[in-house]
Each structure stands twice: as structure tokens, then as C-alpha cells.
Design a protein around this motif. Structure first.
Motif, PDB file in Angstrom:
ATOM      1  N   GLY A 237       0.796  -1.216   0.000  1.00  0.00           N
ATOM      2  CA  GLY A 237       0.000   0.000   0.000  1.00  0.00           C
ATOM      3  C   GLY A 237       0.831   1.269   0.000  1.00  0.00           C
ATOM      4  N   PHE A 238       0.139   2.386   0.116  1.00  0.00           N
ATOM      5  CA  PHE A 238       0.740   3.712  -0.063  1.00  0.00           C
ATOM      6  C   PHE A 238       0.997   4.409   1.276  1.00  0.00           C
ATOM      7  N   GLU A 239       2.158   5.015   1.383  1.00  0.00           N
ATOM      8  CA  GLU A 239       2.448   5.830   2.569  1.00  0.00           C
ATOM      9  C   GLU A 239       1.572   7.076   2.615  1.00  0.00           C
ATOM     10  N   HIS A 240       1.228   7.591   1.429  1.00  0.00           N
ATOM     11  CA  HIS A 240       0.351   8.768   1.360  1.00  0.00           C
ATOM     12  C   HIS A 240      -0.706   8.555   0.288  1.00  0.00           C
ATOM     13  N   VAL A 241      -1.971   8.803   0.651  1.00  0.00           N
ATOM     14  CA  VAL A 241      -3.078   8.825  -0.302  1.00  0.00           C
ATOM     15  C   VAL A 241      -3.718  10.207  -0.218  1.00  0.00           C
ATOM     16  N   ILE A 242      -3.813  10.884  -1.358  1.00  0.00           N
ATOM     17  CA  ILE A 242      -4.394  12.227  -1.407  1.00  0.00           C
ATOM     18  C   ILE A 242      -5.790  12.111  -2.000  1.00  0.00           C
ATOM     19  N   ASP A 243      -6.820  12.223  -1.161  1.00  0.00           N
ATOM     20  CA  ASP A 243      -8.210  12.064  -1.595  1.00  0.00           C
ATOM     21  C   ASP A 243      -8.872  13.430  -1.684  1.00  0.00           C
ATOM     22  N   VAL A 244      -9.158  13.868  -2.910  1.00  0.00           N
ATOM     23  CA  VAL A 244      -9.785  15.176  -3.112  1.00  0.00           C
ATOM     24  C   VAL A 244     -11.268  15.049  -3.466  1.00  0.00           C
ATOM     25  N   VAL A 245     -11.764  13.823  -3.625  1.00  0.00           N
ATOM     26  CA  VAL A 245     -13.130  13.618  -4.107  1.00  0.00           C
ATOM     27  C   VAL A 245     -14.123  13.526  -2.958  1.00  0.00           C
ATOM     28  N   GLY A 246     -13.793  12.759  -1.917  1.00  0.00           N
ATOM     29  CA  GLY A 246     -14.675  12.680  -0.759  1.00  0.00           C
ATOM     30  C   GLY A 246     -15.433  11.374  -0.648  1.00  0.00           C
ATOM     31  N   MET A 250     -13.696   7.378  -0.810  1.00  0.00           N
ATOM     32  CA  MET A 250     -13.047   7.051   0.453  1.00  0.00           C
ATOM     33  C   MET A 250     -12.816   5.556   0.637  1.00  0.00           C
ATOM     34  N   SER A 251     -13.758   4.731   0.208  1.00  0.00           N
ATOM     35  CA  SER A 251     -13.599   3.284   0.381  1.00  0.00           C
ATOM     36  C   SER A 251     -12.391   2.774  -0.392  1.00  0.00           C
ATOM     37  N   GLN A 252     -12.235   3.226  -1.640  1.00  0.00           N
ATOM     38  CA  GLN A 252     -11.088   2.805  -2.436  1.00  0.00           C
ATOM     39  C   GLN A 252      -9.784   3.383  -1.889  1.00  0.00           C
ATOM     40  N   SER A 253      -9.836   4.584  -1.374  1.00  0.00           N
ATOM     41  CA  SER A 253      -8.637   5.183  -0.785  1.00  0.00           C
ATOM     42  C   SER A 253      -8.154   4.365   0.406  1.00  0.00           C
ATOM     43  N   LEU A 254      -9.099   3.908   1.217  1.00  0.00           N
ATOM     44  CA  LEU A 254      -8.729   3.087   2.367  1.00  0.00           C
ATOM     45  C   LEU A 254      -8.172   1.730   1.938  1.00  0.00           C
ATOM     46  N   LYS A 255      -8.646   1.210   0.805  1.00  0.00           N
ATOM     47  CA  LYS A 255      -8.103  -0.057   0.308  1.00  0.00           C
ATOM     48  C   LYS A 255      -6.678   0.097  -0.215  1.00  0.00           C
ATOM     49  N   ALA A 256      -6.290   1.342  -0.507  1.00  0.00           N
ATOM     50  CA  ALA A 256      -4.964   1.582  -1.076  1.00  0.00           C
ATOM     51  C   ALA A 256      -3.916   1.951  -0.036  1.00  0.00           C
ATOM     52  N   VAL A 257      -4.326   2.516   1.111  1.00  0.00           N
ATOM     53  CA  VAL A 257      -3.360   3.048   2.074  1.00  0.00           C
ATOM     54  C   VAL A 257      -2.642   1.916   2.810  1.00  0.00           C
ATOM     55  N   ALA A 258      -1.378   2.153   3.116  1.00  0.00           N
ATOM     56  CA  ALA A 258      -0.558   1.153   3.805  1.00  0.00           C
ATOM     57  C   ALA A 258      -0.772   1.210   5.312  1.00  0.00           C
ATOM     58  N   VAL A 284     -14.273   3.433  11.988  1.00  0.00           N
ATOM     59  CA  VAL A 284     -13.531   2.342  12.612  1.00  0.00           C
ATOM     60  C   VAL A 284     -12.636   1.621  11.602  1.00  0.00           C
ATOM     61  N   GLU A 285     -12.903   1.812  10.301  1.00  0.00           N
ATOM     62  CA  GLU A 285     -12.057   1.168   9.292  1.00  0.00           C
ATOM     63  C   GLU A 285     -10.646   1.732   9.289  1.00  0.00           C
ATOM     64  N   ALA A 286     -10.472   2.944   9.800  1.00  0.00           N
ATOM     65  CA  ALA A 286      -9.119   3.477   9.960  1.00  0.00           C
ATOM     66  C   ALA A 286      -8.343   2.618  10.960  1.00  0.00           C
ATOM     67  N   LEU A 287      -9.040   2.111  11.985  1.00  0.00           N
ATOM     68  CA  LEU A 287      -8.410   1.212  12.956  1.00  0.00           C
ATOM     69  C   LEU A 287      -8.035  -0.109  12.295  1.00  0.00           C
ATOM     70  N   PHE A 288      -8.964  -0.652  11.516  1.00  0.00           N
ATOM     71  CA  PHE A 288      -8.705  -1.940  10.869  1.00  0.00           C
ATOM     72  C   PHE A 288      -7.564  -1.846   9.860  1.00  0.00           C
ATOM     73  N   ASN A 289      -7.379  -0.639   9.291  1.00  0.00           N
ATOM     74  CA  ASN A 289      -6.299  -0.442   8.330  1.00  0.00           C
ATOM     75  C   ASN A 289      -5.014   0.063   8.989  1.00  0.00           C
ATOM     76  N   PHE A 290      -5.082   0.338  10.309  1.00  0.00           N
ATOM     77  CA  PHE A 290      -3.919   0.840  11.052  1.00  0.00           C
ATOM     78  C   PHE A 290      -3.295   2.046  10.348  1.00  0.00           C
ATOM     79  N   CYS A 291      -4.158   2.997   9.943  1.00  0.00           N
ATOM     80  CA  CYS A 291      -3.683   4.182   9.229  1.00  0.00           C
ATOM     81  C   CYS A 291      -4.224   5.433   9.909  1.00  0.00           C
TER      82      CYS A 291
END
Length: 352
Positions: A237-246, A250-258, A284-291
């Protein structure tokens, strides 16, 4: 002799859901106070914030009457007797929040933004406290200098404000708007590997020409977050994901972040806020993704100055759209920006 009147746009009933835009062709220029600077603006740049404010759907407090716009470049034509940061002739850009010099954003500072809480830049001449301006690099044109205030600093803050992007990091960006293109340029300058998403082959070429290592079309691959993640080593995954859409991305951005990565949420050009039909991730998905999921609200003067040093040192040239509007075409420019067909920043030429 200094000018006494100016052409400018004014928003009234700004705090309502039906604000009104007026073009004043002979507005009085305020007096220059002890710590003030009079600027003749040459170019301004638009943001999606300007569209939202003009429609009464911004979602943040604004004043009842103000000059819109927050991004502009211009020349100093007069300074107050106690001004120490500028002199006549200096090339300057406006700052989004004049009171935010450095450090973290506070509730009070969030209410000092130009073009919303206080008068902005959609005017030929503007009077600003000296803390509300910063020098622009000599390497930039007036057009390029006008793009820095909001999009440039926001991208810089996203990549360097919390967790600094490092050489070899993987960075994922969305689209070809101002923030996204700045993020591509800053990440590349830092030595990162950039994967960008876009909607068309034409816009993909823009991203490739800027140096993006990989470009994905999110229209042809709805699971672009998963596809992007596979481009990182061992799909970490990515160290940085820049989400400008909202909400819509967001779901796909979370699937991409490391794990340990930062997902920067910037604006919401895709709309969809409060739309129950859009499947949005739970916090809570931020917790599951540890990001870390972080909202980014432009940045401070210190960050602006860090950014401009990096721009000059790396020879970065901001990208602006080929279609440029006149000051009296501000409403048309807002409509053009809202259509989403632009590449880079949409500019307003204020002076000849």
C-alpha cells in the motif's frame, strides 16, 4: 498617485443558502493602515471552495458581505509606515488565513480565511495586513504565482505537514485538479513513487508528462484502489493517499493506504455528502487499516514559505488550465470550474 477606486466582485447574504454576487465597477479602496499593504492583483485562481460559497453550500461559516476569492498574485504599490516585510514593487501572493503564521490550526484561526470570513482577492486592488501576504519565487510568472495560495499549500501540508513524504515512498493522487497536480510534483521532487488516477486518456497524458510513474483510469476500473495497491512492493500500500473527491472515493482510498500510512482528505469535489446511497466507510475502518485519516485545511504561512523554497529549488512549474477568464467573467469561470473539465488551476486575469 495611488488609485482610489477599484473594480471588484462582492458577495452579499453570504451566510444564507442564497448568496448574491455583484460586480462593482467603482468600489472605494480602503485606506492603507500602519501595518497594511496595497496590492495591485494581476491574476487570481479559483478553487472549488469558491463554487460552494457562491452557491451557499460551503458548510463553513462565512460573513454576510465580502469580496470572494483567496488565491492571487500581484505587486505591492504602497505600504503603511510600520510595515517591515514588504516594499513597493515586491511580487506577492495572498495567504489563505492571514493570522495563521505557523503551528497547528485552531478554531479561532479557522475563522480568519480570506474570501469567506474576510475580504478576498477578486478585486483589482486590495488592502491587506502584511501578515496576509508572502513573496512569490522569481522563477514563477504572475499566472503561476496565483496558483499557490490554496491548492499548493494544501498539497504541501498533506505530504509534509504530519508525516513527511520520503524518498522511495509510494504516493497515490486523484485527478488533474490543482491540489492533485501539485501533490504529484511535490512527491516527485521528494523522490517518491507516484501513482495517479484520472478519467481520460488525455488527462492521463498530462500526468505522465509531469512524471507520474503509473496512471490508472478510475472509470474503467472501479476497484482502482485495489489495483493501485498491487503496484506497491508486495502490495503493502501507499504511505500517502491524497483524496480530493470525498465520499465517493473514500472506500477505495482506504483499500490503497498502507499500514502506518496517511490518508489525507481534502475537500469533496465529488459531492455525495449525506447521500445514503453511497457506501461510505465507517471511521472504525481506519483502525482496521492501522492508518491515519486526516482532514487537511490548506496551511500556515510557514508552510507556504517552505513550499515556495522547494518550488524554486526544484524548478517546479505550477499547472494552470489553457482557458483564462477576465475579472468580469468571474461567474462564467465558476461555472467552468464546476464542470470539472479543467486541468490544473482555473485563472482569472485581473490586470492587463
Amino acid at each position: 498617485m495611488l488609485p482610489t477606486t477599484t473594480k471588484q466582485w462582492v458577495i452579499t447574504d453570504g451566510e444564507t443558502t442564497t448568496p448574491k454576487l455583484h460586480f462593482d465597477i467603482e468600489a472605494k479602496i480602503p485606506e492603507v493602515g500602519d501595518y497594511d499593504v496595497l496590492v495591485q492583483f494581476h491574476f487570481a485562481a479559483l478553487n472549488n471552495r469558491d463554487v460552494s460559497i457562491s452557491k451557499g453550500v460551503y458548510g463553513r461559516p462565512v460573513s454576510s458581505r465580502f469580496i470572494p476569492g483567496c488565491d492571487a498574485s500581484g505587486a505591492v504599490v504602497a505600504v503603511g509606515p510600520r510595515v517591515i516585510r514588504f516594499k513597493t514593487g515586491d511580487r506577492v501572493a495572498s495567504l489563505f488565513s492571514p493570522a495563521w503564521i505557523g503551528g497547528p490550526l485552531t478554531p479561532g484561526l479557522s475563522l480568519t480565511t480570506i474570501g469567506g470570513n474576510v475580504d478576498g482577492v477578486m478585486t483589482q486592488y486590495g488592502v491587506f495586513n502584511e501578515n496576509g501576504l508572502s513573496m512569490i519565487p522569481d522563477s514563477l510568472s504572475w499566472e503561476e504565482g496565483a496558483t499557490l495560495t490554496c491548492a499548493g499549500v494544501t498539497a504541501w501540508n498533506a505530504l509534509f505537514g504530519l508525516k513527511r513524504v520520503m524518498p522511495g515512498d509510494f504516493v497515490l493522487t486523484q485527478g488533474t485538479g490543482g491540489v492533485s497536480l501539485f501533490a504529484v510534483q511535490f512527491a516527485l521532487a521528494a523522490g517518491a513513487i507516484v501513482v495517479a488516477t484520472t478519467s481520460s486518456p488525455e488527462k492521463a497524458e498530462v500526468l505522465k508528462n509531469l512524471g507520474a510513474h503509473h496512471v490508472l483510469n478510475y472509470n474503467s476500473d472501479p476497484e482502482w484502489g485495489v489495483a493501485a495497491r498491487k503496484l506497491t512492493p508486495d502490495a503493502i500500500g501507499f504511505e500517502h493517499v491524497i483524496d480530493v473527491v470525498g465520499p465517493k472515493t473514500m472506500s477505495q482510498s482506504l483499500k490503497a493506504v498502507a499500514i502506518g500510512g496517511v490518508l489525507s482528505v481534502i475537500g469533496g469535489v465529488g459531492g455525495g455528502f449525506g447521500d445514503a446511497s453511497i457506501q461510505q466507510p465507517l471511521m472504525v475502518e481506519a483502525l482496521f487499516n492501522f492508518c491515519t485519516v486526516r482532514g487537511v485545511a490548506v496551511g500556515s504561512r510557514v508552510q507556504f514559505e517552505e513550499m515556495t523554497r522547494a518550488i524554486e529549488a526544484n524548478g517546479i512549474k505550477p499547472v494552470f488550465d489553457k482557458k483564462v477568464f477576465r475579472l468580469d467573467e468571474y461567474e462564467k469561470a465558476l461555472q467552468y470550474l464546476a464542470q470539472g473539465e479543467h486541468v490544473g488551476k482555473v485563472l482569472i486575469q485581473i490586470s492587463n
